[in-house]
Scaffold this motif. Structure first.
Motif, PDB file in Angstrom:
ATOM      1  N   ALA A 125      48.109 -37.587 -16.120  1.00 49.48           N
ATOM      2  CA  ALA A 125      46.919 -37.537 -17.074  1.00 49.48           C
ATOM      3  C   ALA A 125      46.389 -36.201 -17.657  1.00 49.48           C
ATOM      4  O   ALA A 125      46.227 -35.776 -18.767  1.00 49.48           O
ATOM      5  CB  ALA A 125      45.640 -38.362 -16.376  1.00 49.48           C
ATOM      6  N   LEU A 130      44.306 -35.768 -21.008  1.00 50.95           N
ATOM      7  CA  LEU A 130      43.433 -36.867 -20.940  1.00 50.95           C
ATOM      8  C   LEU A 130      42.312 -36.910 -20.034  1.00 50.95           C
ATOM      9  O   LEU A 130      41.584 -38.042 -20.086  1.00 50.95           O
ATOM     10  CB  LEU A 130      44.421 -38.374 -20.661  1.00 50.95           C
ATOM     11  N   ARG A 131      42.051 -35.927 -19.419  1.00 51.40           N
ATOM     12  CA  ARG A 131      40.982 -35.594 -18.643  1.00 51.40           C
ATOM     13  C   ARG A 131      39.902 -35.683 -19.716  1.00 51.40           C
ATOM     14  O   ARG A 131      39.582 -35.196 -20.576  1.00 51.40           O
ATOM     15  CB  ARG A 131      41.111 -34.356 -17.724  1.00 51.40           C
ATOM     16  N   GLY A 136      41.794 -41.563 -21.049  1.00 51.87           N
ATOM     17  CA  GLY A 136      42.045 -41.080 -19.694  1.00 51.87           C
ATOM     18  C   GLY A 136      41.570 -42.017 -18.669  1.00 51.87           C
ATOM     19  O   GLY A 136      42.083 -42.285 -17.623  1.00 51.87           O
TER      20      GLY A 136
END
Length: 270
Positions: A125, A130-131, A136
């Motif tokens: 991630a 995607l954090r 995410g």
């Protein structure tokens, strides 16, 4: 009554299961002067009021947490149903080399605990950027082995006559999947949707790992943050918890009428 003992046991079990929920709601409705841990004699509030709910909603961004949970859970349900149904159909209705091995491998992943793949998922991630995003949070729930297996079993229960009639009419595989199979397994889809929604709505561990910006927090994270901020003011914590679980109860009451035996075979005679 022949089975009064059985009914009595079931009633007692139902009361035992509902008692924590009753305590939660009663605590959320109690005034600051009332005792929270006063025993069964003081379980119900003497002067019920919504002050705790109003304070939680006004003083903390629970509206944002609720919005985040609705968005994440709704998208997770839609994506999960789509991919699980798309993967389950060929495993149930098509013959290809390695089908049984593929199914066995998918089902075997049910034995792998999430904690074992949590770190690789987090690294992936982070590498994908995607954090601190809705994507995410949704990322690990794009599909599930349980969902694929459940829908595969449902697809297998659809009469072959419906599929053959669609082929005679010139319908292709995707058309059969969408127009014939998907409507035929609606009860299984609704059941899976409930499981996925509850799992996504109540998920705490993965959002805690992948998020560090409060504007993306979901309700479980919001309730946990509230617990630490209020130094365990149980009335406000109970009010926040009721806000968090109420949508799940409403959803179940709304969709339970769709969880009925499939009538796909009603039009097939022979």
């Amino acid at each position: 009554m022949k089975h009064w003992k059985t009914y009595l046991v079931l009633v007692l079990l139902a009361i035992a299961m509902l008692l924590p929920l009753l305590w939660l709601v009663a605590t959320a409705l109690k005034a600051p002067t009332e005792d929270v841990f006063g025993g069964l004699g003081q379980l119900l509030p003497r002067q019920p009021n919504l002050g705790n709910f109003i304070k939680v909603w006004q003083d903390y961004p629970f509206g944002r947490y609720l919005f985040n949970s609705v968005v994440v859970s709704s998208i997770t349900v839609a994506i999960n149903l789509f991919f699980c149904a798309l993967a389950a159909y060929p495993l149930a209705r098509l013959n290809f080399v390695g089908r049984d091995v593929t199914l066995a491998a998918i089902v075997a992943t049910l034995m792998i605990p999430f904690q074992l793949i949590m770190i690789p998922l987090y690294i992936l991630a982070v590498n994908l950027g995607l954090r601190n995003s809705y994507v995410g949070i949704i990322f690990p729930s794009l599909a599930s082995a349980f969902g694929i297996f459940l829908l595969r079993q449902a697809f297998q229960g659809v009469p072959k006559e419906l599929e053959e009639a669609a082929r005679i009419d010139g319908c292709r595989e995707l058309g059969i999947w969408w127009h014939i199979m998907i409507p035929a397994i609606r009860p299984a889809l609704v059941t899976l949707a409930i499981f996925v929604f509850i799992g996504s709505w109540s998920d705490f561990l993965w959002p805690l790992i992948v998020l560090d910006q409060p504007e993306y927090y979901t309700l479980p994270l919001g309730v946990a943050q509230l617990s630490s901020a209020l130094d365990f003011d149980w009335r406000l914590i109970a009010a926040a918890s009721v806000i968090a679980i109420a949508p799940i109860i409403v959803l179940f009451l709304f969709v339970q009428r769709y969880i009925i035996p499939s009538e796909a075979s009603s039009g097939v005679k022979g």
